[in-house]
Design an enzyme around this catalytic site. Structure first.
Site, PDB file in Angstrom:
ATOM      1  N   ASP A 143     -30.708  -4.261  36.098  1.00 18.52           N
ATOM      2  CA  ASP A 143     -31.622  -4.157  34.965  1.00 18.52           C
ATOM      3  C   ASP A 143     -32.315  -2.789  34.968  1.00 18.52           C
ATOM      4  OD1 ASP A 143     -32.904  -5.678  32.794  1.00 18.52           O
ATOM      5  OD2 ASP A 143     -34.745  -5.414  33.952  1.00 18.52           O
TER       6      ASP A 143
ATOM      7  N   GLU B 233     -27.395  -1.462  33.518  1.00 14.20           N
ATOM      8  CA  GLU B 233     -27.966  -1.476  32.174  1.00 14.20           C
ATOM      9  C   GLU B 233     -28.770  -0.196  32.063  1.00 14.20           C
ATOM     10  OE1 GLU B 233     -31.242  -3.324  29.268  1.00 14.20           O
ATOM     11  OE2 GLU B 233     -31.625  -2.826  31.341  1.00 14.20           O
TER      12      GLU B 233
HETATM   13  C1  NOJ Z   1     -33.559  -5.407  30.034  1.00 15.00           C
HETATM   14  C2  NOJ Z   1     -33.229  -6.862  29.872  1.00 15.00           C
HETATM   15  O1  NOJ Z   1     -31.947  -6.973  29.319  1.00 15.00           O
HETATM   16  C3  NOJ Z   1     -34.303  -7.443  28.992  1.00 15.00           C
HETATM   17  O2  NOJ Z   1     -33.998  -8.747  28.590  1.00 15.00           O
HETATM   18  C4  NOJ Z   1     -35.614  -7.386  29.734  1.00 15.00           C
HETATM   19  O3  NOJ Z   1     -36.639  -7.853  28.897  1.00 15.00           O
HETATM   20  C5  NOJ Z   1     -35.936  -5.952  30.148  1.00 15.00           C
HETATM   21  N1  NOJ Z   1     -34.819  -5.296  30.737  1.00 15.00           N
HETATM   22  C6  NOJ Z   1     -37.057  -5.937  31.161  1.00 15.00           C
HETATM   23  O4  NOJ Z   1     -36.619  -6.480  32.375  1.00 15.00           O
END
Ligand code: NOJ
Length: 561
Positions: free
Chosen positions: A223, A287
């Site tokens: 993440d 991500e």
């Molecule tokens: C990216 C995640 O995909 C999202 O759902 C989340 O709210 C944020 N990061 C914070 O962790």
């Protein structure tokens, strides 16, 4: 458009690819909370996922990525982790997780779990210890605590804004009850950012990685992988436009700091160690929310992450020129650097593609949903024909549109409240899946469950239910099943060789390997299929010698026959 074939370093279709499943894999994202409820509390869980593994096997995917299921107060549905090594009771327990991995592996389905290293819940023991320990303590050093500005420290330490809206700082009360320091949260106030310059943080995450790798996971989705480090001294950011306004990481001091790459190098070395020792490749999938493809490519250097989601594809409108440009950028930067592109059309953070392509205002108005669905079918064939891996988000294979009319009182996304409703947030793509048209909760919860699903399902979900789609040869579900099966069966579709075909304006056309063409018609006129070709798969029953507007087809070229 580049006319040259692009062939990144790995030899596709080789035994290396079979081993390195992530290079070509089709991965299915499971938002655990909304996939399948096994125990009748209206919330999905790990045993629910396990019970649906045969469904995923018949869909043909290579792996599943599970959104966070860890102990968490659920302010951001699990992205506010209170204990990275425990399962949140709503989702099951560690035994349920082990059962899921065991059964998935029996069906040859890889398991990817989410790791959230940028921040943790304010209910994480470390954060509670930090508040108790007071200013200047080593415990506070694991986070970004700072004194406020203004005469009494009543103003936030800098001008950073949170991605979810409002200032990126919240003030605490010190243990003696006096107004105290502030802590940084680039997302919700319930998610405190770690200070990655403190070595405790890196050590902690190494243990977390080992914990899940030892439990047999095949991959880790990371993440906010462009976060972690903040510019030393936390200076005011210089732009008038900020993260709050765009929802994107634009603050140059909060994101994409050079030090973050050291973390990925060390995680890569750790993952490679596991791959070598066990003979089972483990992959790191980032991500990275940066919109610059060149910056994104840096995260996928050979000693960093194995791959990162290519969000530009998801953000592209229904437009041939845009698709072509974005594909060129993906292949020309990311793939050319040696990492397979991870194509993605949907995820748990974005309005669903059917609604995005429907011509209305995404996430707000429905537009023409039939049109959106027709285009989403074509986009599925486009994505699944591209070299690299593809990440599907649950419900995408059912052609689910976004649920745009959830009433305010059921919305749970912190973004909604933090922006005073200016952004409705992401609940509309997280509504529990419809499995069986005729059952309560459309089969999401067990029969006789007295409680409602955690987000209400609209009546029209019945039309999209799995059971109805299995009974219809032309459903979206059947299209996805067939496309994934053809992609597996036809070697050209797992080749890295890609070449643009000359095409009319409004048309995306390319070949894969030696003999398969993909043609997508975004123009308002019918277009001809490649001369002498034979249809392998069409997004619409009318695709044949011609492709009507908003359709796509895969064609076997004469040379290959
Ligand atoms: C990216 C995640 O995909 C999202 O759902 C989340 O709210 C944020 N990061 C914070 O962790």
């Amino acid at each position: 458009m580049s006319a040259e074939p692009i062939a990144p370093s790995s030899a596709s279709g080789s035994s290396q690819d079979v081993l390195e499943w992530w290079r070509n894999g089709v991965i299915y994202q499971v938002y655990v909370r909304s996939f399948q409820d096994s125990d009748g509390d209206g919330v999905g869980d790990l045993d629910g996922v396990r019970s649906r593994l045969p469904y995923l096997r018949s869909l043909g995917v290579d792996g599943v990525w599970l959104n966070p299921f860890y102990a968490s107060p659920q302010h951001d549905h699990g992205y506010d982790v209170a204990d990275h090594r425990a399962v949140h009771p709503e989702y099951g327990d560690l035994d349920a997780f082990d059962r899921l991995v065991r059964d998935a592996h029996r069906l040859d389905i890889k398991v990817i779990v989410d790791v959230v290293p940028n921040h943790c819940s304010i209910e994480h023991p470390w954060f509670e210890e930090a508040v108790a320990a007071g200013p200047g303590s080593p415990e506070r050093g694991r986070f970004h605590f700072a004194d406020g500005r203004g005469e009494y420290g009543e103003l936030p330490p800098n001008n950073w804004r949170s991605i979810f809206g409002g200032p990126a700082w919240r003030r605490i009360s010190e243990p003696d009850g006096s107004p105290g320091q502030w802590y940084l949260h680039t997302f919700a106030p319930e998610q405190a950012d770690f200070n990655w310059r403190d070595p405790d943080v890196a050590d902690h995450f190494e243990e977390v990685l080992r914990f899940w790798l030892d439990r047999g996971v095949d991959g880790l989705r990371i993440d906010v992988a462009h976060g972690l480090h903040k510019r030393e001294g936390l200076p005011d950011h210089p732009f008038a436009i900020d993260d709050e306004l765009t929802g994107d990481p634009v603050n140059p001091y909060a994101w994409n700091q050079p030090e973050v790459h050291d973390v990925w190098r060390s995680w890569r070395a750790l993952a490679e160690g596991y791959s070598e020792r066990t003979g089972r490749p483990r992959a790191l999938i980032g991500e990275v929310g940066l919109l610059d493809a060149a910056q994104l490519a840096d995260y996928q250097r050979p000693d960093e992450l194995h791959q990162c989601f290519f969000f530009e594809f998801l953000r592209a409108p229904w437009d041939a020129e845009e698709f072509s440009k974005v594909i060129d950028r993906g292949l020309g930067t990311v793939a050319a650097a040696g990492s397979p592109v991870a194509w993605v059309l949907n995820n748990h953070d974005m309005p669903r593609s059917v609604t995005r392509y429907a011509g209305g205002a995404p996430g707000v108005a429905h537009g023409d949903i039939d049109l959106g669905l027709t285009r989403a079918r074509a986009a599925a064939l486009l994505m699944l024909a591209l070299p690299g891996s593809a990440y599907l988000y649950q419900g995408e294979e059912l052609g689910l549109p976004e649920v745009t009319d959830l009433p305010d009182h059921v919305l749970t996304d912190p973004m909604f409240r933090r922006t005073d409703g200016a952004r409705r947030g992401r609940d509309g793509c997280r509504v529990p899946l419809p499995w069986a048209a005729g059952q309560d909760s459309f089969g999401f919860s067990p029969l006789g469950t007295p409680v409602p699903t955690w987000l209400p399902q609209p009546e029209w979900f019945a039309h999209h239910s799995v059971d109805r789609q299995l009974g219809s040869g032309e459903s979206m579900l059947q299209l996805y099943r067939e496309a994934i099966a053809v992609r597996r069966r036809v070697p050209a579709l797992s080749s890295v060789r890609f070449r643009w075909l000359p095409a009319d304006s409004g048309v995306v056309a390319f070949t894969r390997g030696d003999g398969v063409a993909c043609v997508v018609n975004c123009s308002p006129r019918p277009v001809c299929a490649p001369v002498g070709s034979q249809l392998l798969l069409g997004s619409d029953p009318e695709v044949g010698e011609k492709l009507p507007p908003n359709t796509a087809g895969w064609f076997l070229l004469e040379v290959a026959r």
